[in-house]
Structures are given as structure tokens and as C-alpha cells.
Design an enzyme around this catalytic site. Structure first.
Site, PDB file in Angstrom:
ATOM      1  N   HIS A   1      -8.813 -15.483  14.248  1.00 32.60           N
ATOM      2  CA  HIS A   1     -10.043 -15.366  13.445  1.00 32.60           C
ATOM      3  C   HIS A   1      -9.776 -14.625  12.131  1.00 32.60           C
ATOM      4  O   HIS A   1     -10.115 -15.120  11.048  1.00 32.60           O
ATOM      5  CB  HIS A   1     -11.109 -14.647  14.267  1.00 32.60           C
ATOM      6  N   GLU A   2      -9.160 -13.459  12.235  1.00 33.21           N
ATOM      7  CA  GLU A   2      -8.934 -12.667  11.013  1.00 33.21           C
ATOM      8  C   GLU A   2      -7.963 -13.383  10.089  1.00 33.21           C
ATOM      9  O   GLU A   2      -8.135 -13.386   8.872  1.00 33.21           O
ATOM     10  CB  GLU A   2      -8.419 -11.260  11.346  1.00 33.21           C
TER      11      GLU A   2
HETATM   12  N1  B3K Z   1     -15.745  -9.437   8.870  1.00 34.87           N
HETATM   13  C1  B3K Z   1     -15.586  -8.437   9.891  1.00 34.87           C
HETATM   14  C2  B3K Z   1     -16.867  -7.852  10.355  1.00 34.87           C
HETATM   15  C3  B3K Z   1     -17.349  -6.733   9.526  1.00 34.87           C
HETATM   16  C4  B3K Z   1     -18.558  -6.086  10.172  1.00 34.87           C
HETATM   17  C5  B3K Z   1     -19.189  -5.092   9.276  1.00 34.87           C
HETATM   18  N2  B3K Z   1     -20.321  -4.434   9.906  1.00 34.87           N
HETATM   19  C6  B3K Z   1     -14.822  -8.948  11.063  1.00 34.87           C
HETATM   20  C7  B3K Z   1     -14.851 -10.397  11.258  1.00 34.87           C
HETATM   21  O1  B3K Z   1     -15.875 -11.026  11.408  1.00 34.87           O
HETATM   22  O2  B3K Z   1     -13.816 -10.993  11.224  1.00 34.87           O
HETATM   23 ZN    ZN Z   2     -15.124 -12.876  10.873  1.00 29.93          ZN
END
Ligand code: B3K
Ligand code: ZN
Length: 909
Positions: free
Chosen positions: A307-308
Site C-alpha cells: 500500500h505505502e
Molecule cells: N496516508 C497515511 C494515513 C495518514 C493518516 C493521517 N491521520 C497512511 C496510508 O493511508 O497509507
Molecule cells: Zn494510504
């Protein structure tokens, strides 16, 4: 966009999507210098800014939060400025469109930062978390995603305490400084919004891997952890390499960086964060060894690493114009990680298992959200605190909205759409409209292109649509007419809903379960045995011809749209689907529908009574259901993982969602009675299942062996449950032995859970042993807390245990993983124990919300959501729940985060 808090009135500001205006200034470059010190970190921020010629001239208002401002210089000289609440306002910037050098010097106190937003310290290491609005806690800035700048960062710190200094991009210089200090300078080659900034400084070690991409470029991959954890990073690194290869193979998207880093921290508000080139992860989604991590942990690591990494394109290369568009990156990236996991699972049945797991999350958690006080569209219209909108609706329903587009344009069409999206928008901050438009434009003539505006109602209308299906067979005409009717209940602020575009993948079976060729009226020949019907009106009929007998419909195959399907399918037809449907998802679904029907009937049947101890003695499962379950369990060809899913009854929350008024204790008692009957009447079969599946050889976390472990784990739980009813001591004894001898954490936790959840006295011994064995491993200790807080309630025994555990030396409320493992496992995941007639569960909950809010509002606001559905509760629960929420709301000093959620919960009471 203003700060959510107006300092003078303390009335939270509502941020509205329709108020969007582009930034008054652009920030072209940022040069940051950090002198890192836990008590007082100095931050020098040199920006090159210029007016946005498209917006009328206005003062520059920079966001800030909990900063100490020391100096502001404009083009090297002093300037006048004022503070407006948290904002730094510069009214006298030079006129004209020439770039301006703005220098801001601030300090902050990372060691005091318990919110874990901005710059904070975790176990002696500095970390940052900037999404959504954490960068303003590091320096004054235009902290909004449509302001994209080039970053260069210099980190200076004590060398012995912080030997590793990391930030986004490439390391261009490093060296020694006086007084035992050192520095590193990083330059990010890509422009980015402030929410993707990151720095890490501490004593860390890295697993490194050099790879060459398909495109022939060399990359260095690094996974940083605390010394001692290095051997637990192999799976994360493998997952990262697999993600990189998959994105290149499936979508032609390559890694655009020389260096890609992942750093793990044990203090983190969520799972992980996609900062450009420097992902920061919760240790839970990095560290794994067979003796400490379960199969679920292994699967989650693969999925979160994916995902990341996938955000590197969907989110980072193309980002969101404003936070209302959050699902643009999150829904799309969840869809991509789901597809990645399915492709990695390889076999068709393993793919179906993944799909079932994803749908289970959607239905048990997102559907309630969509029906409760926090319901919001995939693209919300307003918010007070954006952190409250990192929801299942944005992520999971958002992914379903992307999946429906995939279903409507096909796999290749989707890849073309994604390619066009990047061709048009690479390097930009855009909207959900831009995404759907690219999908439609790349697929002219598709159902999506033809109905794009209507399809986009999925982004604007909240609530879960219901699709009602009726079928009528005309023997004379040899035709079968399927009528689909859609409706959607009102949600807060949205009364009327217009029809959605709903793709319904459909098949028909004959009475023997064989698939029928499908020919719709007007077609010259049958097209396939499964086809996509597109419901777009309030009601539509589809006429299938050449049908020789009353067919069994298999609707919404693969869960082709996020809707509630209501149909008059008979139990007999459901049994046929369970035994024969070619679509594995619907095969599982048929079993779930049968079980749900039995549960709902029993809940409503006042002749089925509960004993003083809260148990139901009656046999609720009819022989046909028991036999069907036996058939699945003993099936020669089905995968163990699939069997485990079929043999698991629908959860209490899912059952509760089907009811108008919920008595959680009644739901719990009925489901437990069903489980006990399954355990006792299939005892010999469970024994067989255990014997046949428990030896899985050397540990490998692949889907096949994980499935065998899952089924043998379920079998053990059932055998202990049956033993508890009969007083038999053999299985509890064997389970304790299994617990002691287990060669991996999955088997160990299954055995421990079987003892704990059957309420056997041996559980205490096993829990004590587990604690002493793993007390130095934080992630394993989290499991130990979670297992006890999530245990099956017997006479109200869980809450006293949870209260006791709050006092345990290993419990720290400041650590989000630990707070989740104990408090959330009880309040949010154990309805049978949480909803007590004496209201003690709710009192405990409200106290914890208030306690957490003073430390970490984001985590506290999540906990508030445990009582989202209080209005559905029967008395005395309803009144007690309302009082508990009101007690929180009455506190004057709440964070905006908690205030927003409790206000919505109490609204329209
Ligand atoms: N984009 C981050 C989530 C951030 C949350 C901030 N409260 C992780 C993710 O969705 O991949
Ligand atoms: Zn995300």
C-alpha cells in the site's frame, strides 16, 4: 483554508469543500535546517515563494501549531507580521510577482509531543508524521496538499545518540561537527506537498538490498529498525521487492528514486505513512519472525508495505488538491494493494479468500459507518478535523468505487485509464473527478463513459444502497425475469438519494447447480455463464431467454458493488449455491446468508429463552445447515482457508446491523448457541479437521499452509468449546500441550485463544506462561492484552479483567498500539462484553476517551466511534450509552477531534 480552531471564540471552524480557493502564494523551494534536541529543536526554514497570479492579492497566512516563533525575515531583512490564532500573517510582502525569500526560525519540543503529529520522539529516536496537517507543527507553512515544493534538508544532531540521520530523497553530504555532533544533507529530486515530508534520526540499523528495475535503473532499498530487530525484517524487504516488481508488471509504474527507505517505530497513530522515499511504519507492519508473528501479521505486512509503496505513484506523483479528495489517493491505493495481494496469492481460491476477507471488513465496519452519525460521502462536503475522515468509507468504500470502475471498463481498460490519468496529471494535485474522467476518456463507449455523471454519485452520496432482487420464471416462454430495485436510506444532511450505477455480476444455475448459458432478450446467442448487469434506474428488469427450468440466481458475484443485496432466495437455493456456485465468493455468501437467517429468526423468537447465566439451550441450527457445513468441512477439493471462512459464523456486529433494535446480549447469546451447536454436532468432523490439517511442516506464510493453520486453529477452538460443554478434559489438555509445543506464533495464539475463549481454567496458566516467555517483545505483548480484552464474555468477566490489565506494569496508555490492544479490543471489538446492562462498559469507555484525549486526540476520537450505533440499541443500553456520550460532550476542554465525533453522535437525538 483556516485552522480548525478559531482562537478567540473556541468555536470549531467547519471546512467546506465548496470554499476551496487556490493558494495565494506558491512555495517553490524549502530549505530546512534542524538542530535536533528532544527538549528544544531549532528549525530554520528558508522558503522561496511567489504570488499566485491567478488569485487576488491577499496577505500570506501561514499555518502553525504549538511552535515558538523566534524570527521572520523577508529577503534577508526584518518585516512586520502578526499572529491570528495559530496563523502567522504577513501583510507587507513585496508587491509584484518576483520570488520572495522568506526565512522563519522556530523551536518546538519533540519530547513533549504525545499527539505523535509533527516531530516527536519514540524510544530515543526522532520521527515525523505530517499527514494530514502535522507539518505546521514543525514550521510555519502553507500546509495544504496543493502547494508542492522542492525540499532540501540539513539535519544536525549528537552523533552518538543519533548516528543515523534520514530525510526524503538523496543523501548529498554528511560530515562531522564540533562537540560530538554531525550532520547530513538530503535533497529530494521530486516536488512534494508538505504532508509527504519526513525526517528520522536515531540509533537504527538497516537491512539493505540493491535491485535493478525492469527499466534497468539501480535502486537501494533499506528497512531501518532498532538494533536487535534486523532478523525480523526479511519479510518486509521481500514484500517491498514484490511490490516494486508488481507495479512495473501490472501497471508499468517504476520506482522513481535511487533510494527507497522504510523505518519502523513502535509509537505510531496508524499503520504506516507514505512519505516520499522515506516511509515510516508502525513496527506491527514491519517486524515478523515465525516465533513472534502470525499468518495474519505476515499477510498484513505484505499488504501495508505494498500500500505505502503504491502511494509512490497514486498519492505522491499525483496528489490531492484538498483533503476532501482524500479517497483519490486512498481508495485507489487500497484497490491497488488488494489487487496486489490477490495476484500474490496466485490460485483462484486464494484470490477469493482475500476478496471475502476484504468484503467482511467492508460489511462489518464500513456499512455501519455509512448508516451511523459519521456517515459521509467518499468525497465529503465538510469536516472540522480532517483526521476524523481517515475512515473506512474513504479507504474501503473508496476502493470499491474504484473496483466498480474496474468492473465497468475491464482489466485492460482500467490499465489504460490509469495510464491516461498519469499522462494528464503527473506532478499535479487533482480531484476525484479528474480520476473518473481519465477512466472514462480512456474507455469511450464503456458503461462508465456513457454514465459517468451518474456514476459519480458514488463520490457524492453517502449511505449504502440496498438492491432488492426478485425473479419470476415463465415456463411457457422459457424465460426468467430478474427485477432489480435500488434504494438508499437518508444519511445526516442528505435526505433524497438519486439512483446509483450498480454493476451486478450475475449467473444462473440449474437445480443441480450447473451453470446456465445466459442470453438476454434481444440477443442472438448466449454470451457467457456470468455477466455484468448494470442497474442504473430505480428499478430495472432483465429477461433471460432459453431457460428450461426455474433457475437459481447467483447475484452480485465477487461482490461487484458495495450494496446490501436483499433477495427472496429460498434456503434450498442457498444450499444449492453453497454446494455448487462457480463463484467462490457467492458460495461463501450463501452459507453466511443461511446462518444469518437462522440467527435473525432466533433473535426475534420470544419462545427461545435465555438461562440465568445468559445461555440459550435450544438447538437453533437445523439439520440441513449442519449437514451443509459438514459437507464443506469434509469436502475433498476445497481449500482449507476457504473452509475456515465458511465455517465461521457472521460476526455479532454484522448480525446487529441487520436489526432495527439491537439487544447486544441477545445477539451474543444466539451466536454463541449456534457456535456451540456447530462445535458439538460436528465434533467428530472437527477432530478430523484438526488431525488432517494441524501438521503444516516447516513454517512458511504462504496462503496454502496459512489456510491449513487457520482451519486447524478453528477446529481446536471448536473442540475446546465442545469439551467445555461436556466436561471433557482431553482436548483442553491437548490444546495446552499444543500451546507449549507450537513451532510458530499462529499455532501458539490459536491454542491460547481456544483455551481463553472456552473459559477453561488452564487458560490462566497458559496466559502466565505466554507473558513470561514474550514479555520483552512489545508486539507479542499486544496480542496478550488483546486476547484477554477480546475474550468471549462469561457472566461479565471481561471488564474486570480489562480494568486489572490497565494497572499491569506493561500497560502504557501513551503507546497507541498498547492502547488499541487493550482498550479498543474491549470497547470496539468485543460487543458481547462491552454492552453491559449495568452500563459499566460505557463508563469505562467514556473515562478512557477523556483520558486519551489529553494525550492523543486522534486515538481518542477513534475510540469514540465504538458507540456510533448507540441509537439502535435496546433499553437499558440506549439510555446508558447516550449518557456516556453526553458525559464526554459536557467536558469543556475537549479536542476538536473528539468534539466533532461526539457532537455528530448526539445530533438529531
Ligand atoms: N496516508 C497515511 C494515513 C495518514 C493518516 C493521517 N491521520 C497512511 C496510508 O493511508 O497509507
Ligand atoms: Zn494510504
Amino acid at each position: 483554508m483556516l485552522n480548525a480552531q478559531d482562537a478567540t471564540t473556541s468555536t470549531p471552524t467547519i471546512i467546506r469543500r465548496e470554499d476551496y480557493i487556490p493558494p495565494v502564494y506558491w512555495i517553490d523551494s524549502v530549505d530546512l535546517t534542524f538542530d535536533l534536541d528532544p527538549a528544544k529543536t531549532r528549525v530554520l526554514n528558508r522558503m522561496r515563494i511567489r504570488r499566485n497570479p491567478d488569485v487576488a492579492a491577499q496577505p500570506l497566512r501561514l499555518h502553525g501549531d504549538e511552535l515558538n516563533l523566534a524570527r521572520v525575515l523577508v529577503n534577508g531583512g526584518g518585516t512586520s507580521f502578526k499572529m491570528d490564532g495559530n496563523q502567522l500573517v504577513l501583510e507587507n510582502l513585496p508587491e509584484g510577482n518576483e520570488p520572495v525569500e522568506l526565512e522563519i526560525f522556530t523551536t518546538c519540543a519533540p519530547i513533549k509531543n504525545t499527539k505523535l503529529m509533527g516531530l516527536y520522539v519514540s524510544q530515543g529516536t526522532f520521527f515525523t508524521q505530517c499527514e494530514a496537517e502535522g507539518f505546521r507543527r514543525i514550521t510555519y507553512f502553507l500546509d495544504r496538499p496543493d502547494v508542492m515544493a522542492s525540499y532540501s534538508v540539513t539535519l544536525r544532531a549528537d552523533k552518538s545518540l543519533y548516528p543515523v540521520l534520514l530525510s526524503n530523497g538523496n543523501l548529498v553530504e554528511q560530515g562531522e561537527l564540533e562537540g560530538g555532533r554531525h550532520f547530513a544533507r538530503w535533497v529530494d529530486p521530486h516536488k512534494k506537498p508538505s504532508y509527504l515530508f519526513a525526517l528520522v534520526a536515531g540509533n537504527l540499523v538497516a537491512r539493505e538490498q540493491k535491485i535493478k528495475s525492469r527499466a534497468g535503473r539501480d535502486h537501494l532499498l533499506q528497512v531501518f529498525v532498532r538494533p536487535g530487530d534486523l532478523e525480523k525484517t526479511e519479510h518486509a524487504m521481500n514484500s517491498l521487492m514484490a511490490s516494486i516488481a508488481w507495479d512495473e508488471a501490472r501497471f508499468g509504474l517504476s520506482l522513481d528514486l535511487d533510494r527507497f527507505m522504510i523505518v519502523a517505530t513502535s509509537d505510531f497513530n496508524m499503520g504506516a505513512m507514505e512519505n516520499k522515499g522515506l516511509n515510516v511504519f508502525n513496527t506491527k507492519y514491519v517486524l515478523a519472525s515465525q516465533s513472534t508473528a502470525t499468518d495474519t501479521d505476515y499477510a498484513n505486512i505484505e499488504s501495508v508495505v505494498g500500500h505505502e509503496y503504491f502511494h509512490n505513484w497514486t498519492g505522491n506523483r499525483v496528489t490531492c488538491r484538498d483533503w476532501f479528495q482524500l479517497s483519490l489517493k486512498e481508495g485507489l491505493t487500497v484497490f491497488r494493494d488488494q489487487e496486489f495481494s490477490m495476484d500474490m496469492a496466485a490460485s483462484p481460491s486464494a484470490r477469493a479468500v482475500k476478496r471475502i476477507e476484504d468484503v467482511r471488513v467492508l460489511r462489518t465496519a464500513q456499512f455501519p459507518e455509512d448508516a451511523g452519525p459519521m456517515a459521509h460521502p467518499v468525497r465529503p462536503d465538510s469536516y472540522i478535523e480532517i483526521n476524523n475522515f481517515y475512515t473506512l468509507t474513504i479507504y474501503e468504500k473508496g476502493a470499491e468505487v474504484v473496483r466498480m470502475q474496474h468492473n465497468l471498463v475491464g482489466r485492460d481498460g482500467f490499465a489504460k485509464g490509469l495510464a491516461l490519468y498519469f499522462e494528464r496529471h503527473d506532478g499535479q494535485a487533482v480531484t476525484c473527478d479528474d480520476f473518473a474522467q481519465a477512466m472514462a476518456d480512456a474507455n469511450p463507449g464503456s458503461e462508465l463513459a456513457q454514465r459517468l455523471e451518474q456514476f459519480k454519485r458514488w463520490y457524492s452520496q453517502a449511505g449504502t444502497p440496498h438492491v432488492h432482487a426478485t425473479g419470476s420464471y415463465d415456463a411457457q416462454a422459457r424465460s426468467y425475469t430478474l427485477t432489480l430495485t435500488q434504494s438508499c436510506a437518508p444519511t445526516p444532511g442528505q435526505g433524497e438519494k438519486l439512483p446509483f450505477v450498480i454493476p451486478v455480476q450475475t449467473g444462473l444455475l440449474n437445480r443441480n447447480g450447473q451453470p446456465l448459458a445466459l442470453r438476454l432478450q434481444g440477443e442472438s446467442s448466449p454470451a457467457a455463464e456470468s455477466r455484468l448487469l448494470v442497474l442504473h434506474e430505480a428499478s430495472q428488469s432483465f429477461v433471460f431467454t432459453d431457460i428450461d427450468e426455474q433457475p437459481v440466481p447467483s447475484l452480485l458475484r465477487g461482490f461487484s458493488a458495495p450494496v446490501v443485496l436483499e433477495s427472496d432466495t429460498s434456503d434450498q437455493d442457498l444450499l444449492t449455491l453453497l454446494a455448487h456456485d462457480a463463484d467462490a465468493f457467492n458460495r461463501w455468501e450463501a452459507g453466511q446468508r443461511l446462518a444469518l437467517g437462522i440467527a435473525l429468526n432466533a433473535i426475534a423468537d420470544s419462545t427461545i429463552t435465555t438461562s440465568a447465566g445468559g445461555q440459550i439451550e435450544a438447538r437453533l441450527l437445523p439439520p440441513s445447515f449442519i449437514e451443509a457445513m459438514r459437507g464443506v468441512l469434509r469436502h475433498a477439493e476445497l481449500d482449507a482457508a476457504f473452509k475456515e471462512l465458511v465455517l465461521t459464523l457472521p460476526g455479532e456486529s454484522y448480525i446487529a446491523e441487520q436489526l432495527e433494535v439491537v439487544d447486544p446480549q441477545r445477539v451474543h447469546a444466539v451466536r454463541e448457541a449456534m457456535r456451540l451447536q456447530l462445535a458439538t454436532e460436528l465434533q467428530a468432523d472437527w477432530q478430523w479437521a484438526w488431525e488432517a490439517h494441524h501438521d503444516t511442516g516447516a513454517y512458511r506464510p504462504d496462503p496454502l499452509s496459512a489456510g491449513r493453520r487457520a482451519l486447524s486453529g478453528l477446529a481446536l477452538g471448536m473442540l475446546c468449546l465442545a469439551a467445555q460443554a461436556t466436561g471433557d478434559e482431553v482436548w483442553p489438555g491437548r490444546t495446552l500441550q499444543r500451546f507449549k509445543d507450537a513451532g510458530n506464533m499462529t499455532d501458539r495464539v490459536s491454542a491460547l485463544s481456544a483455551l481463553v475463549n472456552s473459559g477453561h481454567p488452564l487458560a490462566a496458566k497458559a496466559l502466565a506462561r505466554f507473558h513470561s516467555q514474550f514479555q520483552h517483545d512489545a508486539l507479542v505483548l499486544d496480542k496478550w492484552f488483546a486476547l484477554q480484552a477480546g475474550a468471549c464474555d462469561r457472566g461479565g468477566n471481561v471488564l474486570p479483567a480489562v480494568k486489572q490489565l490497565m494497572k499491569h506494569a506493561d500497560f502504557q496508555i501513551k503507546n497507541p498500539n498498547r492502547a488499541r490492544s487493550l482498550i479498543f479490543s474491549y470497547c470496539s471489538a468485543n460487543p458481547g462484553a462491552f454492552h453491559r446492562a449495568d452500563a459499566a462498559g460505557y463508563v469505562f469507555w467514556s473515562e478512557r476517551v477523556i483520558e486519551l484525549d489529553a494525550i492523543n486526540p486522534q486515538v481518542a476520537a477513534r475510540l469514540v466511534r465504538a458507540l456510533d450505533r448507540w441509537k439502535k440499541l435496546a433499553e437499558p443500553y440506549r439510555t446508558a450509552a447516550r449518557e456516556a456520550i453526553a458525559r464526554i460532550a459536557a467536558k469543556p476542554e475537549l479536542s476538536n477531534d473528539v468534539r466533532e465525533v461526539v457532537t455528530r453522535a448526539l445530533a438529531a437525538d
